[in-house]
Structure formats: structure tokens, C-alpha cells
Design a protein around this motif. Structure first.
Motif, PDB file in Angstrom:
ATOM      1  N   ILE A  78       0.856  -1.180   0.000  1.00 51.44           N
ATOM      2  CA  ILE A  78       0.000   0.000   0.000  1.00 51.44           C
ATOM      3  C   ILE A  78       0.896   1.236   0.000  1.00 51.44           C
ATOM      4  O   ILE A  78       1.944   1.249   0.646  1.00 51.44           O
ATOM      5  N   ALA A  79       0.482   2.225  -0.758  1.00 53.39           N
ATOM      6  CA  ALA A  79       1.192   3.504  -0.793  1.00 53.39           C
ATOM      7  C   ALA A  79       0.339   4.542  -0.093  1.00 53.39           C
ATOM      8  O   ALA A  79      -0.881   4.573  -0.260  1.00 53.39           O
ATOM      9  N   LYS A  80       0.980   5.382   0.686  1.00 54.79           N
ATOM     10  CA  LYS A  80       0.328   6.548   1.276  1.00 54.79           C
ATOM     11  C   LYS A  80       1.009   7.764   0.681  1.00 54.79           C
ATOM     12  O   LYS A  80       2.231   7.912   0.772  1.00 54.79           O
ATOM     13  N   ILE A  81       0.217   8.636   0.052  1.00 52.72           N
ATOM     14  CA  ILE A  81       0.739   9.859  -0.543  1.00 52.72           C
ATOM     15  C   ILE A  81       0.103  11.029   0.190  1.00 52.72           C
ATOM     16  O   ILE A  81      -1.126  11.138   0.250  1.00 52.72           O
ATOM     17  N   SER A  82       0.952  11.899   0.741  1.00 46.65           N
ATOM     18  CA  SER A  82       0.460  13.029   1.532  1.00 46.65           C
ATOM     19  C   SER A  82       1.592  14.018   1.764  1.00 46.65           C
ATOM     20  O   SER A  82       2.766  13.632   1.767  1.00 46.65           O
ATOM     21  N   ASP A  83       1.234  15.272   1.999  1.00 51.75           N
ATOM     22  CA  ASP A  83       2.259  16.262   2.316  1.00 51.75           C
ATOM     23  C   ASP A  83       2.793  16.067   3.737  1.00 51.75           C
ATOM     24  O   ASP A  83       3.827  16.615   4.084  1.00 51.75           O
ATOM     25  N   VAL A  89      -2.704  10.316  11.408  1.00 55.04           N
ATOM     26  CA  VAL A  89      -4.042  10.837  11.118  1.00 55.04           C
ATOM     27  C   VAL A  89      -3.890  12.306  10.765  1.00 55.04           C
ATOM     28  O   VAL A  89      -3.088  13.018  11.367  1.00 55.04           O
ATOM     29  N   GLN A  90      -4.665  12.743   9.784  1.00 57.51           N
ATOM     30  CA  GLN A  90      -4.610  14.142   9.400  1.00 57.51           C
ATOM     31  C   GLN A  90      -6.021  14.733   9.465  1.00 57.51           C
ATOM     32  O   GLN A  90      -6.757  14.695   8.477  1.00 57.51           O
ATOM     33  N   PRO A  91      -6.383  15.255  10.637  1.00 52.64           N
ATOM     34  CA  PRO A  91      -7.743  15.794  10.794  1.00 52.64           C
ATOM     35  C   PRO A  91      -8.045  16.863   9.747  1.00 52.64           C
ATOM     36  O   PRO A  91      -7.207  17.686   9.412  1.00 52.64           O
ATOM     37  N   GLY A  92      -9.254  16.797   9.232  1.00 54.34           N
ATOM     38  CA  GLY A  92      -9.699  17.778   8.267  1.00 54.34           C
ATOM     39  C   GLY A  92      -9.328  17.478   6.829  1.00 54.34           C
ATOM     40  O   GLY A  92      -9.772  18.172   5.925  1.00 54.34           O
TER      41      GLY A  92
END
Length: 166
Positions: A78-83, A89-92
Motif C-alpha cells: 500500500i502507498a500513502k501519498i500526503s504532504d 491521522v490528518q484531521p480535516g
């Protein structure tokens, strides 16, 4: 876990009785690849190597891990792409999941998930309309990609003699 193996064994025996040949799936780690005419598709090993290389090149926005193993012991990448890829967890922020290869012969879906990964990490931070859109996507949400939900089916499909494929 043992139930999956017995169902697979029953299916293999049934297929053997119908076709008159024993077709066994390749074991985890066995070299299975596409026929020469389809060499543009990624093998399991090529997929693994490519996503790990992308992770090394884009560690600030890409994390590759596994959500477990298949019945035959292959990792489910699985890949997670995020800043903020390190944050659990990234609320919002919205989250989206893309996945591929539910069924053994959905080979193109693996290529589609890999293309999406390349698009998101390769165009992140670029100038121009596409780069700005990709950057907004990565900065504004968490994207998850599971490349192969059924790697055992994929190996089984490619391990079967070509004359026996339907």
C-alpha cells in the motif's frame, strides 16, 4: 488462513479433473512474468522494485508499507501519498483509496494504480496547471493505493499453460 488453502486446493483438483492436467500456482517468490507479447506489464517483482524506488526518491510525500500478506505469503503493498506522510491521522483532510487487481485477470488495474502513483509523486511541486493541481491534491488529502489485492490469483493466472487459459 488454512481455509483459503483448502479452497484453493479443491479448485486446483477440480481444474485438473476438467482439463486433464495438474496446474499448480507458483509459490511466493517464484519468478512468474508475462508472456513476451505483454512484456510491458509489470511483474510482481518489478512492481515492488519500482514502488520502493519511488519511495526512496520521494520519501517526503510517499510511504510504502504492507497491509498484510496474501494466502500464499505475498505482501499486499500500500502507498500513502500526503504532504505529511509521517502523520498517522490528518484531521480535516479527506482520504481516498484506489486499489487494483481484485480478480486474477485484471492485469491493467495494476498498471493504472502504478500510473496514478507516478502522476502524484512525479508532478508534485511542478509549475504549470497539472503540477499545481497535483500539488493541491497531495497537500489537501491523503491518497492510499493498494496495487494488488489478489497477487496469488495473478500468479495463478500467469502460471497456467497458455493453451488452458480461457
Amino acid at each position: 488462513r488454512g481455509g483459503h488453502r483448502s479452497v484453493l486446493a479443491t479448485a486446483l483438483i477440480g481444474a485438473s479433473l476438467l482439463t486433464g492436467t495438474l496446474v499448480a500456482p507458483a509459490l511466493a517468490g517464484s519468478p512468474v512474468d508475462y508472456p513476451e507479447a505483454d512484456a510491458g506489464y509489470h511483474s510482481f517483482a518489478e512492481l515492488r522494485d519500482e514502488i520502493l524506488a519511488l519511495e526512496a526518491a520521494h520519501a517526503d510525500i510517499l510511504d510504502i508499507s504492507s497491509i498484510g500478506e496474501s494466502a500464499e505469503g505475498r505482501p499486499l503493498y500500500i502507498a500513502k501519498i500526503s504532504d505529511d506522510v509521517a502523520a498517522p491521522v490528518q484531521p480535516g483532510e479527506a482520504e481516498v483509496l484506489f486499489d487494483g487487481l481484485h480478480h486474477a485477470r485484471e492485469h491493467l488495474t495494476v498498471e493504472m494504480t502504478l500510473h496514478l502513483l507516478h502522476l502524484l509523486v512525479g508532478r508534485y511541486g511542478e509549475e504549470g496547471e497539472l503540477g499545481e493541481r497535483v500539488t493541491a491534491i497531495v497537500d489537501g488529502r491523503v491518497t492510499w493505493i493498494v496495487f494488488m489485492l489478489n497477487p496469488d490469483g495473478w500468479v495463478f493466472d500467469l502460471s497456467a499453460p497458455a493453451a488452458k487459459r480461457v
